[in-house]
Design an enzyme around this catalytic site. Sequence first.
Site, short mmCIF file in Angstrom:
data_model
loop_
_atom_site.label_atom_id
_atom_site.label_comp_id
_atom_site.label_asym_id
_atom_site.label_seq_id
_atom_site.Cartn_x
_atom_site.Cartn_y
_atom_site.Cartn_z
N HIS A 1 0.76 -1.35 0.02
CA HIS A 1 -0.10 -0.02 -0.01
C HIS A 1 0.92 1.16 0.07
CE1 HIS A 1 -3.59 -2.23 1.76
NE2 HIS A 1 -2.65 -2.86 2.37
N GLU B 1 2.56 -0.92 4.28
CA GLU B 1 2.33 0.57 3.85
C GLU B 1 3.75 1.16 3.54
OE1 GLU B 1 -0.62 2.32 3.44
OE2 GLU B 1 -2.09 1.17 4.62
N HIS C 1 -2.52 -3.04 -3.51
CA HIS C 1 -3.78 -3.15 -2.89
C HIS C 1 -4.81 -2.88 -4.11
CE1 HIS C 1 -6.62 -0.90 0.32
NE2 HIS C 1 -7.18 -2.27 -0.06
N ASP D 1 -3.67 2.34 -4.72
CA ASP D 1 -2.38 2.12 -4.18
C ASP D 1 -1.53 0.61 -4.46
OD1 ASP D 1 -4.24 1.48 -2.21
OD2 ASP D 1 -2.64 1.24 -0.64
ZN LIG Z 1 -4.16 0.49 0.65
#
Ligand SMILES: [Zn+2]
Length: 188
Positions: A38, A120, A159, A169
Amino acid sequence: MATAKPLPAGLLSSARFVASPNHNTRPAGCEVSLLVLHNISLPPGQFGTGCVEQFFCNRLDWHAHPYFRNIEGMEVSAHLLIERSGALIQFVPLELRAWHAGRSRFEGQANCNDFSIGIELEGTDEQPYTDAQYRALVAVTLQLQQRFPQLTDARIVGHSDIAPGRKTDPGPAFDWDRFRAQLAQARQ
Ligand SMILES: [Zn+2]
């Protein structure tokens, strides 16, 4: 002292651990078999603000920036965040279920949070990620693959791959060829 302290289950020694309340247990018998990449930055496009950490820990001041109204009250998390410097923060132990994927599906299997690890990258869809982030991502991916044998290269996705039309993303800024090449190189 260089002696490594034993860590609680599911914590990476390379990461700073910041506990997020946004997690639960994985369904019984659910093995980790997917890695989801992400991006996030808060406010969007601003880095190093500390706001992502606060957001994942339900401590973000919703009034601190107009954008935060869009995410007010959301309770989400990821297992790991890789900052622009390459520094790694862990929010949820790997064995537990973090809340990063939302409505999602991979190869017919819904609810990817059940069987995935979420990472992330601090960033945006359009802005190139840093060299340090690629290095850190490769290193942590190798660690995760050692720990979870079902987590093959073919099961590393964005994602946007598991929530198409809803999520974009890690975006065009993420260089998949570079990541996969560095991953292959690191194994040699
Ligand atoms: Zn995401």
